[in-house]
Design a protein around this motif. Structure first.
Motif, PDB file in Angstrom:
ATOM      1  N   SER A 420       0.831  -1.207   0.000  1.00  0.00           N
ATOM      2  CA  SER A 420       0.000   0.000   0.000  1.00  0.00           C
ATOM      3  C   SER A 420       0.867   1.259   0.000  1.00  0.00           C
ATOM      4  N   ARG A 421       1.960   1.188   0.754  1.00  0.00           N
ATOM      5  CA  ARG A 421       2.871   2.334   0.799  1.00  0.00           C
ATOM      6  C   ARG A 421       3.503   2.574  -0.574  1.00  0.00           C
ATOM      7  N   GLU A 422       3.956   1.497  -1.201  1.00  0.00           N
ATOM      8  CA  GLU A 422       4.589   1.626  -2.517  1.00  0.00           C
ATOM      9  C   GLU A 422       3.574   2.105  -3.559  1.00  0.00           C
ATOM     10  N   ILE A 423       2.377   1.535  -3.483  1.00  0.00           N
ATOM     11  CA  ILE A 423       1.336   1.938  -4.431  1.00  0.00           C
ATOM     12  C   ILE A 423       0.975   3.401  -4.238  1.00  0.00           C
ATOM     13  N   ALA A 424       0.962   3.843  -2.990  1.00  0.00           N
ATOM     14  CA  ALA A 424       0.672   5.258  -2.719  1.00  0.00           C
ATOM     15  C   ALA A 424       1.708   6.151  -3.393  1.00  0.00           C
ATOM     16  N   PHE A 447      -2.180  -9.493  -6.685  1.00  0.00           N
ATOM     17  CA  PHE A 447      -1.547 -10.054  -7.871  1.00  0.00           C
ATOM     18  C   PHE A 447      -0.222  -9.343  -8.182  1.00  0.00           C
ATOM     19  N   LEU A 448      -0.231  -8.015  -8.095  1.00  0.00           N
ATOM     20  CA  LEU A 448       0.985  -7.248  -8.382  1.00  0.00           C
ATOM     21  C   LEU A 448       2.092  -7.559  -7.379  1.00  0.00           C
ATOM     22  N   ALA A 449       1.707  -7.765  -6.106  1.00  0.00           N
ATOM     23  CA  ALA A 449       2.703  -8.096  -5.081  1.00  0.00           C
ATOM     24  C   ALA A 449       3.363  -9.437  -5.381  1.00  0.00           C
ATOM     25  N   GLU A 450       2.557 -10.438  -5.782  1.00  0.00           N
ATOM     26  CA  GLU A 450       3.107 -11.749  -6.112  1.00  0.00           C
ATOM     27  C   GLU A 450       4.026 -11.673  -7.325  1.00  0.00           C
ATOM     28  N   GLU A 451       3.617 -10.911  -8.327  1.00  0.00           N
ATOM     29  CA  GLU A 451       4.436 -10.771  -9.536  1.00  0.00           C
ATOM     30  C   GLU A 451       5.755 -10.053  -9.231  1.00  0.00           C
ATOM     31  N   ALA A 452       5.676  -9.014  -8.402  1.00  0.00           N
ATOM     32  CA  ALA A 452       6.887  -8.275  -8.040  1.00  0.00           C
ATOM     33  C   ALA A 452       7.866  -9.178  -7.305  1.00  0.00           C
ATOM     34  N   ALA A 453       7.356  -9.992  -6.396  1.00  0.00           N
ATOM     35  CA  ALA A 453       8.223 -10.908  -5.655  1.00  0.00           C
ATOM     36  C   ALA A 453       8.828 -11.951  -6.585  1.00  0.00           C
ATOM     37  N   ARG A 454       8.037 -12.447  -7.532  1.00  0.00           N
ATOM     38  CA  ARG A 454       8.529 -13.465  -8.458  1.00  0.00           C
ATOM     39  C   ARG A 454       9.608 -12.917  -9.385  1.00  0.00           C
ATOM     40  N   GLU A 455       9.458 -11.657  -9.807  1.00  0.00           N
ATOM     41  CA  GLU A 455      10.422 -11.056 -10.729  1.00  0.00           C
ATOM     42  C   GLU A 455      11.567 -10.334 -10.010  1.00  0.00           C
ATOM     43  N   GLY A 456      11.484 -10.286  -8.688  1.00  0.00           N
ATOM     44  CA  GLY A 456      12.533  -9.627  -7.933  1.00  0.00           C
ATOM     45  C   GLY A 456      12.533  -8.116  -8.079  1.00  0.00           C
ATOM     46  N   SER A 458      10.499  -4.194  -7.101  1.00  0.00           N
ATOM     47  CA  SER A 458       9.576  -3.524  -6.193  1.00  0.00           C
ATOM     48  C   SER A 458       8.241  -3.375  -6.912  1.00  0.00           C
ATOM     49  N   VAL A 459       7.172  -3.191  -6.149  1.00  0.00           N
ATOM     50  CA  VAL A 459       5.852  -3.028  -6.745  1.00  0.00           C
ATOM     51  C   VAL A 459       5.810  -1.766  -7.610  1.00  0.00           C
ATOM     52  N   VAL A 460       6.511  -0.724  -7.178  1.00  0.00           N
ATOM     53  CA  VAL A 460       6.547   0.525  -7.946  1.00  0.00           C
ATOM     54  C   VAL A 460       7.192   0.302  -9.307  1.00  0.00           C
ATOM     55  N   ASP A 461       8.324  -0.392  -9.325  1.00  0.00           N
ATOM     56  CA  ASP A 461       9.006  -0.652 -10.600  1.00  0.00           C
ATOM     57  C   ASP A 461       8.140  -1.510 -11.517  1.00  0.00           C
ATOM     58  N   LEU A 462       7.460  -2.492 -10.915  1.00  0.00           N
ATOM     59  CA  LEU A 462       6.586  -3.337 -11.729  1.00  0.00           C
ATOM     60  C   LEU A 462       5.452  -2.513 -12.327  1.00  0.00           C
TER      61      LEU A 462
END
Length: 517
Positions: A420-424, A447-456, A458-462
């Motif tokens: 939530s912090r990153e998305i903000a 979903f975005l959190a899982e994808e970010a973790a899988r690709e290594g 941050s959620v912001v970069d994704l």
């Protein structure tokens, strides 16, 4: 083979003398006033210090305890009354010394506290000592042996009290010594012959609890003995300081497991048969406390205490077990050390911590399962908040609210908070670049959190990678706000293309209607 352990102070002094004579010759003289009758130097007295000012009344001290301690009404009443009386009696004796000397065999209000672990025994005594302003020392009865050479000597408690008083003997003589786990020095039932070690500790303690003088230089303390040697070499006299225990208040406590069975036998109320397994542990503890409140001296003697030892403890208070509601009230208390402590931990990183009421109730429910009283509150709080305490300071989060979900699922809730912090941050960046306010559905965030973790990533970069075209595309569509759904998160380009096509198809339809008119 190891050397034989000394069994008394005289042997220690003898060993020190032999060691020093071997190293420095026979010109070294060892002071042995007690053993060989060498004349002592004058006893040293500390400069007079303003006596402890005490003018509290029992109800005032009880009201103070009520601000900090939940439940334990009877124990607070007993402690407040007898401790106030103890200190007010000392004040009266100072003001009327002639009357004081007329009373022979003065009986102190030494106190025995009985109660399970974590119900506030130590906390109560610390609060009282702090409020009165007297030196306070806590010891563990299991650390002492009869001779003092294993673990420690009971007289070490008195010496520690002097250290707590900043070396002022007069002040220390008005202090409080608190000894926990006193039930562990009860002699073992059905033992063939006397249980020498435990009864020996009891006898040593009862001398302190009545009135005796304690030499501040412990016979088994090699450092203090060496200091005495050097002093004697220089002056030819041995300076000795002693502390009198006449006015030191002793408070002892313990859980006293199985003591209620002894009380039951005396009252002829022993239950027949087994209790159903469905009976809650909480109810059993309440029933146990009811029996313990009827404890008598004979029960404690049967438990394994010398009658003389029990005679030095004329005041008995029983503390009750804590229920879920009690633990909740402890957490709700504005002076709760558990909650205030955790808030201070987060405040050290500039983070404001708050607790929802349901979170406090859940913490209380988890704590009561551990059966360690209020101590368990600290444990459950640490388990719930440790990962937040580690992660949040690195993420510039300035406030955090503990919810019931945080208590039950700390790792999952921490991930949600960090996302939530990153998305903000991403939403703020998107707004500044395109003037469009984004909103994310919860399932899209997951979903975005899982994808970010899988690709290594941050959620912001994704998000920057996946929604790179959304700024211009949404502006083209004339959007000022947009909701990102799971479908948009999973297939961002296809979703945007579909929106653009739908937008232009709608435009064509509207244009055809205009032409048709």
């Amino acid at each position: 083979m190891s050397e034989q352990r000394p069994i008394n102070p005289a042997e220690i002094q003898k060993d020190i003398k032999e060691f020093l004579e071997q190293k420095y010759g026979t010109q070294v003289i060892i002071p042995q006033a007690e053993v060989e009758g060498i004349q002592e130097g004058p006893h040293t007295t500390d400069p007079e210090e303003e006596p402890i000012q005490f003018d509290l009344k029992p109800e005032e001290l009880e009201a103070f305890l009520n601000e900090y301690v939940i439940k334990q009404t009877e124990a607070k009443e007993v402690l407040a009354t007898k401790i106030c009386t103890h200190f007010n009696r000392m004040k009266l004796d100072r003001e009327n010394p002639e009357d004081a000397h007329r009373f022979v065999g003065n009986i102190k209000n030494n106190i025995l506290l009985i109660g399970p672990t974590g119900v506030g025994k130590t906390y109560l005594i610390k609060l009282i000592a702090q409020r009165i302003g007297v030196p306070f020392v806590k010891g563990d009865a299991t650390k002492f042996s009869e001779t003092g050479y294993v673990g420690g000597d009971v007289e070490d408690l008195v010496r520690e009290l002097v250290r707590e008083a900043g070396g002022n003997i007069e002040r220390a003589q008005h202090g409080i010594i608190y000894i926990d786990e006193i039930d562990k020095i009860a002699s073992t039932p059905n033992l063939v012959g006397p249980d020498v070690s435990r009864t020996g500790v009891q006898r040593n303690l009862l001398k302190l609890m009545e009135e005796t003088e304690v030499d501040l230089k412990a016979p088994h303390d090699l450092a203090s003995q060496m200091e005495a040697v050097m002093q004697f070499q220089q002056s030819g006299k041995m300076e000795r300081k002693k502390i009198n225990t006449r006015n030191i208040l002793f408070i002892v406590s313990g859980a006293f497991n199985e003591l209620e069975e002894i009380v039951k036998r005396r009252l002829n109320k022993r239950s027949v048969g087994f209790k159903p397994e469905s009976e809650r542990a909480e109810d059993r503890e309440v029933g146990r406390a009811a029996y313990l409140k009827q404890v008598a001296s004979e029960d404690l003697i049967e438990y394994g205490f010398e009658s003389e030892f029990i005679g030095r403890l004329p005041v008995v208070a029983v503390l009750e077990p804590l229920t879920v509601d009690d633990l909740y009230e402890i957490l709700k208390n504005p002076n709760s050390s558990v909650i205030l402590g955790k808030k201070r931990d987060f405040e050290a990183y500039g983070i404001a911590l708050t607790f929802e009421d349901e979170a406090l109730r859940r913490l209380s429910a988890l704590a009561v399962q551990e059966q360690t009283g209020a101590r368990a509150l600290v444990s459950v709080c640490e388990r719930a908040l440790l990962k937040f305490e580690k992660k949040l300071p690195s993420n510039e989060i300035r406030s955090f609210t503990v919810t019931e979900a945080v208590v039950d699922h700390p790792e999952a809730e921490l991930r949600k908070l960090l996302i939530s912090r990153e998305i903000a941050d991403y939403i703020d960046c998107f707004r500044k670049a395109y003037g469009i306010e984004l909103r994310f559905d919860d399932d899209a965030l997951a979903f975005l959190a899982e994808e970010a973790a899988r690709e290594g990533l941050s959620v912001v970069d994704l998000c920057h990678r996946r929604f790179n075209d959304y700024g211009h595309g949404l502006k083209l569509l004339g959007q000022t706000g947009f909701r990102l759904t799971l479908a948009a998160a999973e297939r961002p380009k296809e979703h945007l293309d579909k929106l653009v096509k739908a937008f232009y198809n709608q435009k064509e339809v509207e244009a055809s209607r205009v032409d048709g008119q």
